[in-house]
Scaffold this motif. Sequence first.
Motif, PDB file in Angstrom:
ATOM      1  N   GLU A   2      75.269 102.195  70.542  1.00 51.33           N
ATOM      2  CA  GLU A   2      74.523 103.229  69.829  1.00 51.33           C
ATOM      3  C   GLU A   2      73.100 102.752  69.602  1.00 51.33           C
ATOM      4  OE1 GLU A   2      76.364 104.333  66.152  1.00 51.33           O
ATOM      5  OE2 GLU A   2      78.354 104.580  67.036  1.00 51.33           O
ATOM      6  N   CYS A   3      72.175 103.703  69.462  1.00 54.39           N
ATOM      7  CA  CYS A   3      70.793 103.357  69.162  1.00 54.39           C
ATOM      8  C   CYS A   3      70.116 104.569  68.527  1.00 54.39           C
ATOM      9  CB  CYS A   3      70.063 102.944  70.439  1.00 54.39           C
ATOM     10  SG  CYS A   3      68.391 102.319  70.145  1.00 54.39           S
ATOM     11  N   GLU A   4      69.488 104.370  67.361  1.00 60.87           N
ATOM     12  CA  GLU A   4      68.817 105.495  66.707  1.00 60.87           C
ATOM     13  C   GLU A   4      67.672 105.010  65.825  1.00 60.87           C
ATOM     14  OE1 GLU A   4      70.909 107.561  63.555  1.00 60.87           O
ATOM     15  OE2 GLU A   4      72.373 105.928  63.408  1.00 60.87           O
ATOM     16  N   VAL A   5      66.663 105.876  65.693  1.00 63.72           N
ATOM     17  CA  VAL A   5      65.560 105.644  64.769  1.00 63.72           C
ATOM     18  C   VAL A   5      65.973 106.188  63.402  1.00 63.72           C
ATOM     19  CG1 VAL A   5      63.159 106.158  64.241  1.00 63.72           C
ATOM     20  CG2 VAL A   5      63.863 105.818  66.616  1.00 63.72           C
ATOM     21  N   LEU A   6      65.847 105.354  62.371  1.00 62.24           N
ATOM     22  CA  LEU A   6      66.313 105.728  61.033  1.00 62.24           C
ATOM     23  C   LEU A   6      65.154 106.327  60.225  1.00 62.24           C
ATOM     24  CD1 LEU A   6      68.595 102.652  60.263  1.00 62.24           C
ATOM     25  CD2 LEU A   6      69.188 104.808  61.388  1.00 62.24           C
ATOM     26  N   ALA A   7      64.804 107.550  60.574  1.00 62.21           N
ATOM     27  CA  ALA A   7      63.661 108.211  59.943  1.00 62.21           C
ATOM     28  C   ALA A   7      64.038 108.919  58.645  1.00 62.21           C
ATOM     29  CB  ALA A   7      63.054 109.216  60.912  1.00 62.21           C
ATOM     30  N   ARG A   8      65.309 109.109  58.382  1.00 62.46           N
ATOM     31  CA  ARG A   8      65.729 109.883  57.216  1.00 62.46           C
ATOM     32  C   ARG A   8      66.274 109.027  56.082  1.00 62.46           C
ATOM     33  NH1 ARG A   8      68.810 115.077  60.095  1.00 62.46           N
ATOM     34  NH2 ARG A   8      67.021 115.713  61.392  1.00 62.46           N
ATOM     35  N   LEU A   9      66.181 107.721  56.213  1.00 62.18           N
ATOM     36  CA  LEU A   9      66.674 106.867  55.143  1.00 62.18           C
ATOM     37  C   LEU A   9      65.789 107.011  53.900  1.00 62.18           C
ATOM     38  CD1 LEU A   9      67.577 103.540  56.959  1.00 62.18           C
ATOM     39  CD2 LEU A   9      69.133 105.282  56.130  1.00 62.18           C
ATOM     40  N   PRO A  10      66.371 106.843  52.709  1.00 59.56           N
ATOM     41  CA  PRO A  10      65.575 106.904  51.481  1.00 59.56           C
ATOM     42  C   PRO A  10      64.418 105.899  51.514  1.00 59.56           C
ATOM     43  CG  PRO A  10      67.924 106.900  50.976  1.00 59.56           C
ATOM     44  CD  PRO A  10      67.809 106.640  52.450  1.00 59.56           C
ATOM     45  N   VAL A  11      63.265 106.329  51.071  1.00 64.85           N
ATOM     46  CA  VAL A  11      62.008 105.574  50.953  1.00 64.85           C
ATOM     47  C   VAL A  11      61.509 104.974  52.272  1.00 64.85           C
ATOM     48  CG1 VAL A  11      62.525 105.017  48.549  1.00 64.85           C
ATOM     49  CG2 VAL A  11      62.931 103.288  50.287  1.00 64.85           C
ATOM     50  N   ALA A  12      62.089 105.358  53.404  1.00 59.46           N
ATOM     51  CA  ALA A  12      61.646 104.778  54.676  1.00 59.46           C
ATOM     52  C   ALA A  12      60.173 105.068  54.944  1.00 59.46           C
ATOM     53  CB  ALA A  12      62.505 105.306  55.825  1.00 59.46           C
ATOM     54  N   ALA A  13      59.720 106.257  54.579  1.00 58.39           N
ATOM     55  CA  ALA A  13      58.336 106.637  54.860  1.00 58.39           C
ATOM     56  C   ALA A  13      57.334 105.854  54.016  1.00 58.39           C
ATOM     57  CB  ALA A  13      58.145 108.133  54.641  1.00 58.39           C
ATOM     58  N   SER A  14      57.730 105.446  52.812  1.00 51.88           N
ATOM     59  CA  SER A  14      56.815 104.700  51.945  1.00 51.88           C
ATOM     60  C   SER A  14      56.971 103.187  52.096  1.00 51.88           C
ATOM     61  CB  SER A  14      57.038 105.087  50.477  1.00 51.88           C
ATOM     62  OG  SER A  14      58.370 104.798  50.072  1.00 51.88           O
ATOM     63  N   ALA A  15      58.098 102.736  52.632  1.00 49.91           N
ATOM     64  CA  ALA A  15      58.335 101.295  52.769  1.00 49.91           C
ATOM     65  C   ALA A  15      57.441 100.667  53.835  1.00 49.91           C
ATOM     66  CB  ALA A  15      59.802 101.032  53.099  1.00 49.91           C
ATOM     67  N   SER A  16      57.145 101.419  54.901  1.00 53.70           N
ATOM     68  CA  SER A  16      56.339 100.904  55.997  1.00 53.70           C
ATOM     69  C   SER A  16      55.768 102.081  56.768  1.00 53.70           C
ATOM     70  CB  SER A  16      57.196 100.032  56.930  1.00 53.70           C
ATOM     71  OG  SER A  16      56.466  99.613  58.071  1.00 53.70           O
ATOM     72  N   ASP A  17      54.792 101.803  57.621  1.00 53.34           N
ATOM     73  CA  ASP A  17      54.280 102.848  58.509  1.00 53.34           C
ATOM     74  C   ASP A  17      55.094 102.936  59.791  1.00 53.34           C
ATOM     75  OD1 ASP A  17      53.472 100.428  59.540  1.00 53.34           O
ATOM     76  OD2 ASP A  17      51.449 101.106  60.089  1.00 53.34           O
ATOM     77  N   HIS A  18      56.171 102.171  59.900  1.00 53.14           N
ATOM     78  CA  HIS A  18      57.103 102.228  61.021  1.00 53.14           C
ATOM     79  C   HIS A  18      58.503 102.541  60.490  1.00 53.14           C
ATOM     80  CE1 HIS A  18      53.828  99.971  62.833  1.00 53.14           C
ATOM     81  NE2 HIS A  18      54.408 100.005  64.014  1.00 53.14           N
ATOM     82  N   PHE A  19      59.235 103.359  61.229  1.00 50.26           N
ATOM     83  CA  PHE A  19      60.651 103.553  60.916  1.00 50.26           C
ATOM     84  C   PHE A  19      61.476 102.486  61.644  1.00 50.26           C
ATOM     85  CE2 PHE A  19      59.290 108.122  60.459  1.00 50.26           C
ATOM     86  CZ  PHE A  19      59.444 108.162  59.085  1.00 50.26           C
ATOM     87  N   PRO A  20      62.539 102.013  61.018  1.00 48.89           N
ATOM     88  CA  PRO A  20      63.371 101.001  61.685  1.00 48.89           C
ATOM     89  C   PRO A  20      64.225 101.604  62.789  1.00 48.89           C
ATOM     90  CG  PRO A  20      64.315 101.595  59.561  1.00 48.89           C
ATOM     91  CD  PRO A  20      63.006 102.313  59.646  1.00 48.89           C
ATOM     92  N   LEU A  21      64.607 100.760  63.721  1.00 48.88           N
ATOM     93  CA  LEU A  21      65.465 101.143  64.845  1.00 48.88           C
ATOM     94  C   LEU A  21      66.767 100.368  64.727  1.00 48.88           C
ATOM     95  CD1 LEU A  21      65.600 102.645  67.665  1.00 48.88           C
ATOM     96  CD2 LEU A  21      64.900 100.462  68.652  1.00 48.88           C
ATOM     97  N   LEU A  22      67.899 101.079  64.728  1.00 52.67           N
ATOM     98  CA  LEU A  22      69.207 100.439  64.581  1.00 52.67           C
ATOM     99  C   LEU A  22      69.995 100.578  65.875  1.00 52.67           C
ATOM    100  CD1 LEU A  22      71.235  99.065  62.612  1.00 52.67           C
ATOM    101  CD2 LEU A  22      72.111 101.352  62.118  1.00 52.67           C
ATOM    102  N   ALA A  23      70.461  99.448  66.398  1.00 54.03           N
ATOM    103  CA  ALA A  23      71.280  99.427  67.604  1.00 54.03           C
ATOM    104  C   ALA A  23      72.615  98.767  67.291  1.00 54.03           C
ATOM    105  CB  ALA A  23      70.568  98.679  68.721  1.00 54.03           C
ATOM    106  N   LYS A  24      73.673  99.339  67.857  1.00 51.50           N
ATOM    107  CA  LYS A  24      74.995  98.722  67.750  1.00 51.50           C
ATOM    108  C   LYS A  24      75.330  98.158  69.125  1.00 51.50           C
ATOM    109  CE  LYS A  24      78.181 100.785  65.343  1.00 51.50           C
ATOM    110  NZ  LYS A  24      79.270 101.707  64.906  1.00 51.50           N
ATOM    111  N   LEU A  25      75.634  96.848  69.148  1.00 46.60           N
ATOM    112  CA  LEU A  25      75.802  96.130  70.406  1.00 46.60           C
ATOM    113  C   LEU A  25      77.126  95.373  70.437  1.00 46.60           C
ATOM    114  CD1 LEU A  25      72.244  94.905  69.968  1.00 46.60           C
ATOM    115  CD2 LEU A  25      72.849  95.921  72.158  1.00 46.60           C
ATOM    116  N   ASP A  26      77.692  95.261  71.615  1.00 48.68           N
ATOM    117  CA  ASP A  26      78.910  94.490  71.819  1.00 48.68           C
ATOM    118  C   ASP A  26      78.535  93.092  72.277  1.00 48.68           C
ATOM    119  OD1 ASP A  26      81.343  93.426  72.485  1.00 48.68           O
ATOM    120  OD2 ASP A  26      81.980  95.074  73.761  1.00 48.68           O
ATOM    121  N   PHE A  27      78.734  92.097  71.410  1.00 44.67           N
ATOM    122  CA  PHE A  27      78.387  90.700  71.704  1.00 44.67           C
ATOM    123  C   PHE A  27      79.597  89.914  72.177  1.00 44.67           C
ATOM    124  CE2 PHE A  27      74.316  91.545  70.434  1.00 44.67           C
ATOM    125  CZ  PHE A  27      73.538  90.446  70.115  1.00 44.67           C
ATOM    126  N   ARG A  28      80.548  90.580  72.799  1.00 47.91           N
ATOM    127  CA  ARG A  28      81.761  89.875  73.235  1.00 47.91           C
ATOM    128  C   ARG A  28      81.452  88.702  74.151  1.00 47.91           C
ATOM    129  NH1 ARG A  28      81.992  94.870  76.126  1.00 47.91           N
ATOM    130  NH2 ARG A  28      81.772  94.632  78.367  1.00 47.91           N
TER     131      ARG A  28
END
Length: 225
Positions: A199-225
């Motif tokens: 999975e991979c998504e930009v977390l633009a809707r998280l609480p206070v994300a817009a005020s915490a930084s001028d960048h939104f974080p990117l979350l990836a779910k990876l299989d490290f097997r």
Amino acid sequence: MIVKLLSYNIRFGGRRRESELAEVIRAAAPDIVVFQEATDPNVIKHLATATGLPFWAARREHSIGYISRLETSHYEWHYPAGAKHSFLEIVISGSEARIFGLHLSSMFSKWGERRRVKEIRALLKSIERHQHGFHVLVGDFNTLAVGEILDVQRMPAWIRGLVWLSGRDIQRETIQILRDAAYLDYVFVPEVFADRLLECEVLARLPVAASASDHFPLLAKLDFR
């Protein structure tokens, strides 16, 4: 082992925004966070404590740092010739997979793209010994993908000026170089390991994300097997 990897540019070291940044990170619930503009180790140490991700590393005036719930067996900053920023290699204990955190130059013009091209080629050359094993390239690439629409009118005046002076567009070579090297975007993994990026998504809707930084974080779910 499934790993939730968060990439987060915290802007100017994150000073005086530690509580907002910690709130965003806790809401994302990652296993490891790779930061850009993490130039103040005290901020990174505070975020490690505030988010319950106890393993961390940062260096003053180095852009890349990390915090992690998972213990790491190795981390090291590397300095490719001609690059503005070092990149950070991270290995999670119990896995041979590698995470490479990077931050490419941010000048928005054809000249800036040429510099980013040199930086990404230097990085790929320096990690070529790991090409056959699973690894992830993550960070702030400061560039556009081939075919991505450039809306200049939404940019600050100084950036519009640079774009206009350099030909009224931005070259898009950096991402293409990574795709030509058989990586998938924008959290880059080798094409042969495409099934490991779950999975991979930009977390633009998280609480206070817009005020915490001028960048939104990117979350990836990876299989490290």
